[in-house]
Motif scaffolding. Structure first.
Motif, PDB file in Angstrom:
ATOM      1  N   GLU A  47      46.681  41.886  27.977  1.00 31.03           N
ATOM      2  CA  GLU A  47      47.682  42.771  28.575  1.00 31.03           C
ATOM      3  C   GLU A  47      47.771  42.425  30.059  1.00 31.03           C
ATOM      4  O   GLU A  47      46.902  41.735  30.593  1.00 31.03           O
ATOM      5  CB  GLU A  47      47.325  44.239  28.359  1.00 31.03           C
ATOM      6  CG  GLU A  47      46.006  44.663  28.929  1.00 31.03           C
ATOM      7  CD  GLU A  47      45.641  46.094  28.545  1.00 31.03           C
ATOM      8  OE1 GLU A  47      45.138  46.808  29.433  1.00 31.03           O
ATOM      9  OE2 GLU A  47      45.837  46.500  27.384  1.00 31.03           O
ATOM     10  N   PRO A  48      48.836  42.876  30.746  1.00 28.89           N
ATOM     11  CA  PRO A  48      48.938  42.573  32.175  1.00 28.89           C
ATOM     12  C   PRO A  48      47.731  43.135  32.927  1.00 28.89           C
ATOM     13  O   PRO A  48      47.320  44.280  32.700  1.00 28.89           O
ATOM     14  CB  PRO A  48      50.219  43.283  32.610  1.00 28.89           C
ATOM     15  CG  PRO A  48      51.010  43.455  31.352  1.00 28.89           C
ATOM     16  CD  PRO A  48      49.987  43.642  30.254  1.00 28.89           C
ATOM     17  N   GLU A  99      47.122  37.411  39.104  1.00 26.62           N
ATOM     18  CA  GLU A  99      47.814  38.250  38.127  1.00 26.62           C
ATOM     19  C   GLU A  99      47.901  37.517  36.798  1.00 26.62           C
ATOM     20  O   GLU A  99      48.292  36.354  36.739  1.00 26.62           O
ATOM     21  CB  GLU A  99      49.218  38.592  38.621  1.00 26.62           C
ATOM     22  CG  GLU A  99      49.956  39.544  37.716  1.00 26.62           C
ATOM     23  CD  GLU A  99      51.296  39.983  38.278  1.00 26.62           C
ATOM     24  OE1 GLU A  99      51.951  40.787  37.602  1.00 26.62           O
ATOM     25  OE2 GLU A  99      51.674  39.542  39.372  1.00 26.62           O
ATOM     26  N   ASN A 118      49.260  37.675  32.694  1.00 26.50           N
ATOM     27  CA  ASN A 118      50.164  38.265  31.718  1.00 26.50           C
ATOM     28  C   ASN A 118      49.591  38.034  30.328  1.00 26.50           C
ATOM     29  O   ASN A 118      48.767  37.130  30.136  1.00 26.50           O
ATOM     30  CB  ASN A 118      51.552  37.630  31.833  1.00 26.50           C
ATOM     31  CG  ASN A 118      52.215  37.997  33.136  1.00 26.50           C
ATOM     32  OD1 ASN A 118      52.339  39.167  33.461  1.00 26.50           O
ATOM     33  ND2 ASN A 118      52.616  36.998  33.900  1.00 26.50           N
TER      34      ASN A 118
END
Length: 135
Positions: A37-38, A71, A73
């Motif tokens: 998940e992000p 980050e 994804n």
């Protein structure tokens, strides 16, 4: 594990410890994580835990890794090499998936014993995952 099985297992899991490759081979030894998940990699700490007598942690032989603010994804992979190198991004030749390639910059292989344990702990959260490599 195929992609469908992997997706089902990763659902609602921030990051999964997927597999350890080339254990004991300093130049090629690496661990792969996959985002479910992000999330931000900086929210996690990776532990390589070694155990000694009476199954107590041997902190002198254990290693800890914190991450930059990367980050992720769903489906993104993180490949962590034990050896020295420069962090970069790439597309997997066999998978076609996006990889963040990171280097721990250690001086020797760390995945060398049957008593090793990999733990990924989310900072400030109860989520953690434990993985026992098979050599």
């Amino acid at each position: 594990m195929n992609e469908d099985e992997l997706s089902k297992e990763l659902f609602h899991t921030p990051i999964k410890i997927f597999r350890l490759y080339q254990a004991g081979n300093y130049e090629r030894e690496n661990l792969v994580l996959i985002a479910g998940e992000p999330c931000f990699l900086s929210d996690f700490v990776l532990f390589q835990m070694s155990y000694g007598e009476n199954d107590l942690p041997d902190y002198g032989k254990s290693h800890f890794l914190t991450f930059d603010d990367i980050e992720l994804n769903p489906g993104d992979r993180v490949r962590i090499y034990t050896c020295r190198g420069e962090d970069h991004e790439e597309v997997g030749v066999n998978t076609g998936m996006h990889y963040h390639v990171l280097y721990w910059n250690l001086d020797a292989p760390i995945w060398t014993g049957c008593d090793d344990e990999v733990k990924l702990q989310q900072v400030g959260n109860s989520y953690s995952m434990v993985f026992h490599p098979s050599y």
